[in-house]
Design a protein around this motif. Sequence first.
Motif, PDB file in Angstrom:
ATOM      1  N   ALA A  52       4.156   2.710  -7.824  1.00 50.67           N
ATOM      2  CA  ALA A  52       3.913   2.367  -6.422  1.00 50.67           C
ATOM      3  C   ALA A  52       3.582   0.887  -6.272  1.00 50.67           C
ATOM      4  N   ILE A  53       2.741   0.361  -7.147  1.00 49.66           N
ATOM      5  CA  ILE A  53       2.378  -1.059  -7.041  1.00 49.66           C
ATOM      6  C   ILE A  53       3.514  -1.958  -7.511  1.00 49.66           C
ATOM      7  N   ARG A  54       4.296  -1.456  -8.476  1.00 48.82           N
ATOM      8  CA  ARG A  54       5.438  -2.248  -8.981  1.00 48.82           C
ATOM      9  C   ARG A  54       6.455  -2.513  -7.872  1.00 48.82           C
ATOM     10  N   LYS A  55       6.620  -1.561  -6.970  1.00 48.45           N
ATOM     11  CA  LYS A  55       7.565  -1.730  -5.871  1.00 48.45           C
ATOM     12  C   LYS A  55       7.120  -2.803  -4.887  1.00 48.45           C
ATOM     13  N   ASP A  56       5.811  -3.141  -4.917  1.00 47.03           N
ATOM     14  CA  ASP A  56       5.290  -4.161  -4.004  1.00 47.03           C
ATOM     15  C   ASP A  56       5.318  -5.566  -4.600  1.00 47.03           C
ATOM     16  N   LEU A  57       5.558  -5.660  -5.918  1.00 45.86           N
ATOM     17  CA  LEU A  57       5.498  -6.959  -6.582  1.00 45.86           C
ATOM     18  C   LEU A  57       6.708  -7.830  -6.233  1.00 45.86           C
ATOM     19  N   LEU A  58       6.448  -9.135  -6.099  1.00 49.30           N
ATOM     20  CA  LEU A  58       7.496 -10.115  -5.824  1.00 49.30           C
ATOM     21  C   LEU A  58       7.605 -11.104  -6.973  1.00 49.30           C
ATOM     22  N   LYS A  59       8.755 -11.791  -7.060  1.00 49.23           N
ATOM     23  CA  LYS A  59       8.991 -12.855  -8.054  1.00 49.23           C
ATOM     24  C   LYS A  59       8.608 -12.398  -9.461  1.00 49.23           C
ATOM     25  N   ILE A  60       9.257 -11.362  -9.893  1.00 47.71           N
ATOM     26  CA  ILE A  60       8.941 -10.725 -11.172  1.00 47.71           C
ATOM     27  C   ILE A  60       9.429 -11.579 -12.349  1.00 47.71           C
ATOM     28  N   LYS A  61       8.567 -11.665 -13.366  1.00 47.24           N
ATOM     29  CA  LYS A  61       8.943 -12.226 -14.662  1.00 47.24           C
ATOM     30  C   LYS A  61       8.447 -11.273 -15.734  1.00 47.24           C
ATOM     31  N   LYS A  62       9.120 -11.286 -16.868  1.00 48.62           N
ATOM     32  CA  LYS A  62       8.760 -10.322 -17.902  1.00 48.62           C
ATOM     33  C   LYS A  62       8.989 -10.914 -19.275  1.00 48.62           C
ATOM     34  N   ASN A  63       8.096 -10.609 -20.202  1.00 46.73           N
ATOM     35  CA  ASN A  63       8.351 -10.889 -21.613  1.00 46.73           C
ATOM     36  C   ASN A  63       8.215  -9.582 -22.377  1.00 46.73           C
ATOM     37  N   ASP A  64       8.098  -9.649 -23.682  1.00 44.50           N
ATOM     38  CA  ASP A  64       8.098  -8.415 -24.486  1.00 44.50           C
ATOM     39  C   ASP A  64       6.970  -7.460 -24.139  1.00 44.50           C
ATOM     40  N   SER A  65       5.821  -7.989 -23.757  1.00 46.49           N
ATOM     41  CA  SER A  65       4.668  -7.103 -23.556  1.00 46.49           C
ATOM     42  C   SER A  65       4.021  -7.218 -22.184  1.00 46.49           C
ATOM     43  N   ASN A  66       4.423  -8.188 -21.370  1.00 44.34           N
ATOM     44  CA  ASN A  66       3.756  -8.403 -20.094  1.00 44.34           C
ATOM     45  C   ASN A  66       4.738  -8.505 -18.938  1.00 44.34           C
ATOM     46  N   LEU A  67       4.223  -8.107 -17.767  1.00 45.67           N
ATOM     47  CA  LEU A  67       4.999  -8.202 -16.537  1.00 45.67           C
ATOM     48  C   LEU A  67       4.205  -9.051 -15.544  1.00 45.67           C
ATOM     49  N   PHE A  68       4.849 -10.084 -15.021  1.00 50.06           N
ATOM     50  CA  PHE A  68       4.192 -11.006 -14.107  1.00 50.06           C
ATOM     51  C   PHE A  68       4.784 -10.842 -12.707  1.00 50.06           C
ATOM     52  N   GLY A  69       3.923 -10.866 -11.689  1.00 48.96           N
ATOM     53  CA  GLY A  69       4.410 -10.784 -10.319  1.00 48.96           C
ATOM     54  C   GLY A  69       3.344 -11.255  -9.349  1.00 48.96           C
ATOM     55  N   GLU A  70       3.683 -11.205  -8.071  1.00 50.33           N
ATOM     56  CA  GLU A  70       2.719 -11.598  -7.043  1.00 50.33           C
ATOM     57  C   GLU A  70       2.798 -10.649  -5.862  1.00 50.33           C
ATOM     58  N   ILE A  71       1.671 -10.532  -5.164  1.00 48.80           N
ATOM     59  CA  ILE A  71       1.593  -9.752  -3.930  1.00 48.80           C
ATOM     60  C   ILE A  71       1.303 -10.733  -2.806  1.00 48.80           C
ATOM     61  N   ALA A  72       2.144 -10.735  -1.775  1.00 47.29           N
ATOM     62  CA  ALA A  72       2.046 -11.761  -0.725  1.00 47.29           C
ATOM     63  C   ALA A  72       0.789 -11.607   0.121  1.00 47.29           C
ATOM     64  N   ARG A  73       0.406 -10.358   0.405  1.00 46.61           N
ATOM     65  CA  ARG A  73      -0.773 -10.133   1.269  1.00 46.61           C
ATOM     66  C   ARG A  73      -1.426  -8.826   0.850  1.00 46.61           C
ATOM     67  N   LEU A  74      -2.480  -8.904   0.110  1.00 51.57           N
ATOM     68  CA  LEU A  74      -3.111  -7.754  -0.522  1.00 51.57           C
ATOM     69  C   LEU A  74      -3.673  -6.797   0.530  1.00 51.57           C
ATOM     70  N   THR A  75      -3.293  -5.508   0.414  1.00 57.11           N
ATOM     71  CA  THR A  75      -3.765  -4.490   1.357  1.00 57.11           C
ATOM     72  C   THR A  75      -4.807  -3.599   0.700  1.00 57.11           C
ATOM     73  N   GLU A  76      -5.454  -2.795   1.526  1.00 61.07           N
ATOM     74  CA  GLU A  76      -6.467  -1.877   1.025  1.00 61.07           C
ATOM     75  C   GLU A  76      -5.831  -0.846   0.082  1.00 61.07           C
ATOM     76  N   ARG A  77      -4.646  -0.373   0.460  1.00 59.16           N
ATOM     77  CA  ARG A  77      -3.937   0.591  -0.405  1.00 59.16           C
ATOM     78  C   ARG A  77      -3.647  -0.008  -1.769  1.00 59.16           C
ATOM     79  N   GLN A  78      -3.216  -1.243  -1.785  1.00 60.65           N
ATOM     80  CA  GLN A  78      -2.901  -1.911  -3.052  1.00 60.65           C
ATOM     81  C   GLN A  78      -4.155  -2.153  -3.884  1.00 60.65           C
ATOM     82  N   ILE A  79      -5.255  -2.441  -3.226  1.00 60.81           N
ATOM     83  CA  ILE A  79      -6.533  -2.623  -3.943  1.00 60.81           C
ATOM     84  C   ILE A  79      -6.924  -1.345  -4.664  1.00 60.81           C
ATOM     85  N   ILE A  80      -6.792  -0.208  -3.984  1.00 64.45           N
ATOM     86  CA  ILE A  80      -7.138   1.086  -4.581  1.00 64.45           C
ATOM     87  C   ILE A  80      -6.246   1.371  -5.788  1.00 64.45           C
TER      88      ILE A  80
END
Length: 402
Positions: free
Chosen positions: A8-36
């Motif tokens: 669910a949170i992965r679908k909200d991530l923008l500007k994704i980058k990835k290496n062997d063990s990590n996934l990098f992204g950003e959330i434009a405007r953090l919501t209460e649902r995303q915080i939970i």
Amino acid sequence: MELDDFVAIRKDLLKIKKNDSNLFGEIARLTERQIILLQKLEDCIAEIKDINKKLYLPDQLHTLKNKKIFIQFAIGEIPNYFESFSDFIINNKYSFDLDKFYIYDEKVSDSENLEHPLMQAYLTNINFIAFLCEIADNKNSTAGNLTLYFHKVNRSLKLPIDYNYDDLKSSNLKEMSKFIEDIKNGIHKEDRKKLFVNNLADFSSSRDNKYSSIIKEWIIINENYTHSFNIYLEGFSFEKIKTSSIEHFQELSEKINETIRKVSNYLFAIPVAFVFLTSRLDYENSSLPKNISLMFLGYLFTFIIWEIFFKNIKESLDSIKEEINRYEDKIKNVKDLRGIKSQLENLKDISLQNQYKKLKTLKVVTFLIVLILTLAVCFIYLTEIIKISNQFFLFLKSILNI
């Protein structure tokens, strides 16, 4: 921590980058649902930053509500989540026993899009690997790599089971499931397995024993196996095929030799017959009825030779050629008969073609002899022919002047 929460949170991530063990992204405007959701995923969060690069802990996310954040996930901590189908294959190359999973790039999960063509190809391939493990004589699994061994007389097949996303995507596994089912539950199970291993070894030896070639060219393997099994069902074994092929080759050779004898006989008989006719021409007394009769007798003789003898010889040669083609097609996928196949090719391309050439030469010789016979008769009556021709032209001229 739930897989569904991360998806669910992965679908909200923008500007994704990835290496062997990590996934990098950003959330434009953090919501209460995303915080939970993020607080539930605390164990797999490696880092949270605001736009000023300040670090935050998951329990501090409320202070960032409605703000832009940058987040880093340790995706290795998320069980059964795969960012790409390629990652999924790497982690489940030889078997598949996940009750719950998610493949993000193809949107395939245990409850979603299971009919995806790539997923169906993967499941068929896994079933095929399990089948190969069952019929292999030995298998070795070290350092996460699987190698299967198949033993044949005087030859063995070592088959490392290795493939990737591109191999699977370009594969055509049509009829593979039916093939496995037929071998497992059909008649002559053991003989079917032996025939398949034989075909598999022949194919793999020409493809550097690469498993990827097997799944990409499965249709060829299946066709070769089906052809071999059909021969088996006709009551043949490899030894019987060899014996039958040798006997058949001898029969074809005898037929060609018989045709050679016919051609040779005609090659001598036809000129002799025409020489005899020519010798009977009356050169001194110029007996017109006799000479014309001999000439037309030569024409009749030629017609009979052309329409009966020559046609019979050609039909015999064509029949032999067709028989060779049929037998070549019958044994084309039996690698143990390469010697017989080579002999058949020589029989067709050399011996048979030589007979066609001789027949053509015989036709040319016959035509020339008939021409010579005709010219000889014309020469005997040259004076009469010229006289008749002149009279005809005078007659024609008189008609045109009227």
